[in-house]
Design an enzyme around this catalytic site. Structure first.
Site, PDB file in Angstrom:
ATOM      1  N   CYS A   1      46.190  52.232  45.152  1.00  0.00           N
ATOM      2  CA  CYS A   1      45.576  53.396  45.803  1.00  0.00           C
ATOM      3  C   CYS A   1      45.585  53.262  47.306  1.00  0.00           C
ATOM      4  CB  CYS A   1      44.133  53.548  45.369  1.00  0.00           C
ATOM      5  SG  CYS A   1      43.883  53.277  43.637  1.00  0.00           S
TER       6      CYS A   1
ATOM      7  N   ARG B   1      40.252  29.801  39.564  1.00  0.00           N
ATOM      8  CA  ARG B   1      39.172  30.163  38.639  1.00  0.00           C
ATOM      9  C   ARG B   1      39.537  29.870  37.183  1.00  0.00           C
ATOM     10  NH1 ARG B   1      38.462  33.360  43.079  1.00  0.00           N
ATOM     11  NH2 ARG B   1      36.311  33.931  43.597  1.00  0.00           N
TER      12      ARG B   1
END
Lengths: 454, 454
Positions: free
Chosen positions: A47, A74
């Site tokens: 976007c 992570r």
């Protein structure tokens, strides 16, 4: 329970949200999380591409919310440059383009959206650009930089949805003359015609050419085979760049080829837990899925990062053993072209008709601030309301600065199944720098409820 | 039915809304509508006074939504300069200060609010200004124009509610140095302390003096008897102007003297149709009434033009024979100081405690736009949520441009009795110029619902 593997195909919003959520709930000793991403980026903001092209955003890196390396830290195994070519649903195995295979216990498909590309001659020529991945943005930026300096550049934008509008705006901002060519009678097809006309007028007021109701016949090419214009059934438009903003369907080819159930919208058929209706250890999230409308329950396809994130999180939760449901969409959308902010939510007139509602529509005009306060600008609100019950079904907002985000009040009211009368009575804020004594949203609701009472 | 007379005391928002609504429903042959207004203006925006003082609004006339003459052309008899002195509820007669008497069939009292004026020595001195009627604005403007030119002017603002903040802002904007003196520990008492601290820090960051927890002992006067400073229990602050922003109570003295029932808040005691609970042909609307909180049903007093307008319209409808009810207030408020927008709605922590709710509070920080989009500013959202049910009870929003109006999403959700989980699932808008992928309001709701699930 022995260690299981979640395999994720697609490293953008839907896929990475699922991966991260599953990782949050289950440790690495319980669940291995492996992501296959065909490109080099993860978790990027498609976007934001128009604004990067427009020079409003500094660099490509700004559009990446989390890099592959950050995900890896992570505890998520990310394989970039790895395109999934085939899924064997019986063997629970995915084969990549480079021949590697990946087994899975749980599969999450997040292959995203597929930009609409009609079968037009020349659409594959150099100089024709999609607005889908960060590489597209890079290419458009390079094309603008390479424009001749002895005359203004020219761009033709095909399509008048929000990507089309945003690209038209930023290309003009970069100094190009812009023609927008639409097959539809008006831009922003998810607005009612009376509201779409205002958008069209605003675009023309900005100096853009807006050519409606035209069927594109051909992308014209120069002697080098490079795009140099667009020919429609009604005219020819010169172009240094041709940009595609023709909408986005689900990219479900991989899923379909594997034999997963596909819905009527072309998206992967999943239930509210994002689980495939045909294969219980397969989930899907993001622009590749068929979702449903919160109001009507009808199947819907909406390509938007917000939904992809939410759906990914739901899928990740469920895969990790924690109940979750995706509550559907209202089709809320927000964009701007120049100084005109454009918001919509819920059902437009055509959608309300299709859904079989008996409804009324009302348009109310007002100002974004107290009329006497500097910077007060025009705003128009259109409400679609169920006759009899007065229940809000849809809303559209157009106007100057501060207008667009008012669509969230309508989205919240519709989500909460409120009536126009309830919204008109509600305690919306007032201060001269922010709205007239009655916010125009409340005025619109009052007009409806007064009319409904007869 | 013979022709009746509606007599209205007070020609501002509450009174004129009632008059206009009754006139809309009943013709002049059925209902005579007579308004007594003590001043020369009708339907003016007291909320605009700070911005007029600040030079942001052109002239006094801009703050008048409808003049007495415009009301007269609509069939409403307006007597300006006519102060109602006494009401005889038995004889159904009002006596004006000039001795004229006005009989009525229906009476609507809209005497407005009364600015809080504590018994401080010197508070009546020239150079001390209220911010209540347009004449106040005129006087403050004249005082600013008359400031000495050889040094910067100095203003002391007493009180840190929204009028205090707005006056501090505009006086600074006009070039004065500003000290704000509060009895409370923080400005904006309807915010929780952690949010009030941010407001305080922003004011100090603008270069204002903010002197909290100080009891005003005296307004100091110069040899001419003119205000020249403020002495508190902790210090002395020089001033060319002293401006009062100490809050607004109900102006119900006329009603009370007549024997009308008065509520615990000091406002006229009315039911949801705005009818006096003690005298059935007497109604009241606007800042002079006691209303009720939409969530708790508890008595409340909120001085705000929006409520006055709605209440007046309800009263006018009921008087004219058409059923209507006022649905109560959430205490939604919105203001700004400098670049900081400040919104609140529903119950703050103290109010939730008083109301006996078992609740939790959560604060979430984010940005007003996508982080990479130019002009993205900080925003903080605090939610107060009922434990167990997850029902939203209150919300506070602080931040840069575009932050404040987000309070309307919370007000709508609270009005619609939505839970934090419902709000977190709702389809709020996203586009990079307007919000991150998840609007911070939705993020806050998600944090709550995640914590609630344990």
């Amino acid at each position: 329970m022995s260690r299981q593997r979640l395999l994720v195909i697609g490293g953008d919003a839907g896929g990475m949200s699922a991966a991260a959520q599953a990782r949050r709930i289950r440790g690495e000793d319980e669940l291995e999380v492996v992501v296959l991403e065909q490109g080099e980026d993860t978790s990027f903001s498609a976007c934001g591409i128009p604004y990067w092209v427009g020079g409003l955003v500094g660099g490509r890196g700004d559009l990446v919310a989390r890099t592959p390396e950050e995900h890896r830290r992570r505890g998520i195994q990310v394989h970039t440059g790895t395109r999934a070519e085939a899924v064997d649903l019986d063997a629970c195995r995915v084969t990549a383009a480079d021949g590697r295979t990946f087994d899975y216990d749980h599969l999450l498909i997040a292959t995203g959206g597929r930009p609409t590309r009609p079968p037009i001659e020349g659409l594959d020529a150099p100089g024709v650009f999609g607005v889908h991945r960060l590489d597209d943005g890079e290419r458009i930026r390079a094309a603008i930089d390479a424009l001749p300096s002895d005359r203004p550049g020219r761009a033709v934008v095909l399509g008048g949805g929000y990507i089309g509008l945003e690209m038209a705006e930023v290309l003009q901002h970069r100094g190009l003359s812009v023609d927008v060519v639409l097959a539809d009678p008006l831009p922003m097809g998810l607005l009612d015609a009376d509201m779409g006309e205002r958008v069209c007028a605003a675009m023309r007021g900005m100096g853009m050419g807006v050519h409606t109701d035209q069927a594109v016949r051909e992308v014209l090419r120069d002697a080098d085979g490079r795009a140099c214009g667009v020919r429609t059934d009604q005219g020819t438009y010169d172009a240094d760049l041709v940009v595609l903003g023709l909408g986005m369907g689900p990219e479900a080819r991989l899923a379909e080829a594997a034999g997963l159930g596909i819905g009527v919208t072309g998206g992967i058929d999943v239930d509210a837990t994002m689980r495939s209706r045909t294969h219980e250890n397969v989930f899907a999230a993001g622009d590749c899925v068929q979702t449903y409308h919160h109001l009507t329950g009808e199947p819907a396809h909406v390509a938007l990062g917000t939904h992809a994130n939410k759906q990914g999180r739901v899928a990740g939760s469920v895969i990790a053993g924690r109940p979750a449901r995706f509550a559907g969409v209202l089709g809320t959308a927000l964009t701007k072209v120049g100084d005109l902010e454009i918001g919509r939510t819920g059902l437009c007139t055509t959608q309300a008709e299709t859904a079989g509602f008996d409804f009324r529509t009302d348009v109310v005009e007002g100002t974004t601030r107290a009329g006497y306060y500097p910077g007060a600008e025009e705003i128009a609100v259109k409400l679609i309301t169920e006759s009899g019950s007065g229940r809000l079904l849809g809303g559209q907002v157009l106007g100057g600065q501060g207008a667009g985000k008012r669509v969230d009040v309508l989205a919240t009211a519709i989500w909460g199944r409120m009536t126009a009368e309830e919204l008109s009575e509600s305690d919306l804020s007032y201060a001269p720098p922010f709205s007239p004594t009655y916010d125009v949203v409340a005025v619109a609701a009052r007009v409806v409820s007064r009319a409904e009472r007869g």
